[in-house]
Design a protein around this motif. Sequence first.
Motif, PDB file in Angstrom:
ATOM      1  N   CYS A 162       0.746  -1.209   0.096  1.00  0.00           N
ATOM      2  CA  CYS A 162       0.328  -0.053  -0.253  1.00  0.00           C
ATOM      3  C   CYS A 162       0.966   1.217  -0.279  1.00  0.00           C
ATOM      4  N   ARG A 163       1.806   0.820   0.652  1.00  0.00           N
ATOM      5  CA  ARG A 163       2.967   2.659   0.719  1.00  0.00           C
ATOM      6  C   ARG A 163       2.937   2.398  -0.860  1.00  0.00           C
ATOM      7  N   LYS A 164       3.814   1.408  -0.984  1.00  0.00           N
ATOM      8  CA  LYS A 164       4.570   1.256  -2.420  1.00  0.00           C
ATOM      9  C   LYS A 164       3.445   1.918  -4.032  1.00  0.00           C
ATOM     10  N   ILE A 165       3.038   2.031  -3.812  1.00  0.00           N
ATOM     11  CA  ILE A 165       1.856   2.499  -4.641  1.00  0.00           C
ATOM     12  C   ILE A 165       1.336   3.861  -3.742  1.00  0.00           C
TER      13      ILE A 165
ATOM     14  N   GLN B 133      14.213 -16.369  -6.249  1.00  0.00           N
ATOM     15  CA  GLN B 133      13.987 -14.897  -5.464  1.00  0.00           C
ATOM     16  C   GLN B 133      12.563 -14.774  -5.661  1.00  0.00           C
ATOM     17  N   LEU B 134      12.271 -13.555  -4.875  1.00  0.00           N
ATOM     18  CA  LEU B 134      11.470 -12.684  -4.834  1.00  0.00           C
ATOM     19  C   LEU B 134      11.247 -11.453  -5.122  1.00  0.00           C
ATOM     20  N   TRP B 135       9.675 -11.017  -5.625  1.00  0.00           N
ATOM     21  CA  TRP B 135      10.768  -9.353  -6.093  1.00  0.00           C
ATOM     22  C   TRP B 135       9.405  -8.942  -6.382  1.00  0.00           C
ATOM     23  N   GLN B 136       9.700  -7.360  -5.487  1.00  0.00           N
ATOM     24  CA  GLN B 136       8.631  -6.535  -5.565  1.00  0.00           C
ATOM     25  C   GLN B 136       9.292  -5.069  -7.114  1.00  0.00           C
ATOM     26  N   MET B 137       8.085  -5.548  -7.785  1.00  0.00           N
ATOM     27  CA  MET B 137       8.354  -4.511  -8.637  1.00  0.00           C
ATOM     28  C   MET B 137       7.313  -3.800  -8.815  1.00  0.00           C
ATOM     29  N   VAL B 138       7.237  -2.101  -8.514  1.00  0.00           N
ATOM     30  CA  VAL B 138       7.336  -1.037  -8.865  1.00  0.00           C
ATOM     31  C   VAL B 138       7.065  -0.407 -10.099  1.00  0.00           C
TER      32      VAL B 138
ATOM     33  N   VAL C  50      10.018   0.631 -14.771  1.00  0.00           N
ATOM     34  CA  VAL C  50      10.400   0.142 -14.098  1.00  0.00           C
ATOM     35  C   VAL C  50      10.988   1.146 -13.361  1.00  0.00           C
ATOM     36  N   GLU C  51      10.067   1.643 -12.493  1.00  0.00           N
ATOM     37  CA  GLU C  51      10.635   2.443 -10.982  1.00  0.00           C
ATOM     38  C   GLU C  51      10.833   2.368  -9.873  1.00  0.00           C
ATOM     39  N   ASP C  52      10.818   0.616  -9.259  1.00  0.00           N
ATOM     40  CA  ASP C  52      11.415   0.108  -8.520  1.00  0.00           C
ATOM     41  C   ASP C  52      11.620  -1.683  -8.508  1.00  0.00           C
ATOM     42  N   LEU C  53      12.448  -2.206  -8.181  1.00  0.00           N
ATOM     43  CA  LEU C  53      12.695  -3.422  -8.011  1.00  0.00           C
ATOM     44  C   LEU C  53      13.385  -3.749  -6.079  1.00  0.00           C
TER      45      LEU C  53
END
Length: 373
Positions: free
Chosen positions: A150-153, A354-359, A297-300
């Motif tokens: 929620c904070r990332k978006i 791995q576990l990726w969160q991409m914004v 890709v704003e953040d990985l």
Amino acid sequence: MKSQSLQQSVTDILATADIKINGPDPWDLHVHDDRFYKRVLSQGTLGLGESYMDGWWDCDSIDEFVNKAFRADLYRKARFGWKTVMEILLAKVTNLQTKRKAVDNIQRHYDLGNHLYQLMLDKRMTYTCGYWKNADNLDQAQENKMDLICRKIGLQPGQRVLDIGCGWGSFAKFAAERYGATVVGITISQEQLKLGREMCAGLPVELRFQDYRDVNEKFDHIVSIGMAEAVGYRNLRTYMQVAARCLSDEGFFLLHTIGHPFSKTSPDPFIDKYIFPNCLIPSLKQLGAAMEHLFIVEDLHNFGAYYDPTLMAWFHNFDHNWEQLKGEYDERFYRMWKYYLLSSAGSMRSRNNQLWQMVLSKKGVVGGYESVR
């Protein structure tokens, strides 16, 4: 090859990872049936998992056995039987995640029974990697993960969010309760949908039985948490196109997925046959190609190491509550599920997966995106 020669071959291979047959360490294998050696040499990871299900071997710490095997690259040396080779070739030339097939694939795992998952998961029923920073238990780790998303978006009250692959609605419920969002969640599991609607009752949450390819509405933000693995590499471009079509120009698409360090076109044979049919962990190369000309890709963020404690917590819950599940599942299922959870923990511990969160944004954030951790 004679039985003694087969045993010696397996012994020599395992020795390179400091794993012994009938040794004293918790990661050593205790073989009860000599047919194990031929089976694992001829069938690779499928033979290893199936022979465990059949009770041909045991190990006090399967997770650490798998960790050591991956760290020593033993799985790259695994052989495949002819059937597995044919399945790999088939995956390269056919789409195993069409709309019709996708429903069958998902139902074979997620429709096993809500009771199983209620006893295994956290109180919110979140079936993805927790965020263990500042957490010492599974419930907190999962709430941390959803709050992080929620904070990332930059989620704000009243914003409308699409959750692609919503599971039992854990994120939708959290985002509505804590951030005042309106959420549409989609799933193709009838069991998830039924319980998810009960859990989200009274909130501005709509859970639908719907394939992601059929969504054609605009949303302020989109999240997809542990869904991309079920898309299949042949459909990743379509998946990204749907997200781009449905996302507002100023919104974010947060993609949370298990990731593999190199590209594959077929899954692990054991996982494919028994756990997640026709699913495939994507690589950065595959994801990157799928999002070209669609997203920036704003953040990985890689927090794959947190999947190890998540999986170990799931296994602890499953094992602790097995007495309540015995009437619904047999002993072979117990060994299959134990092997799945612990071997997955070992794979994550070894950093094989791995576990990726991409914004992702459609046009790029003017001035840049500030990472959130």
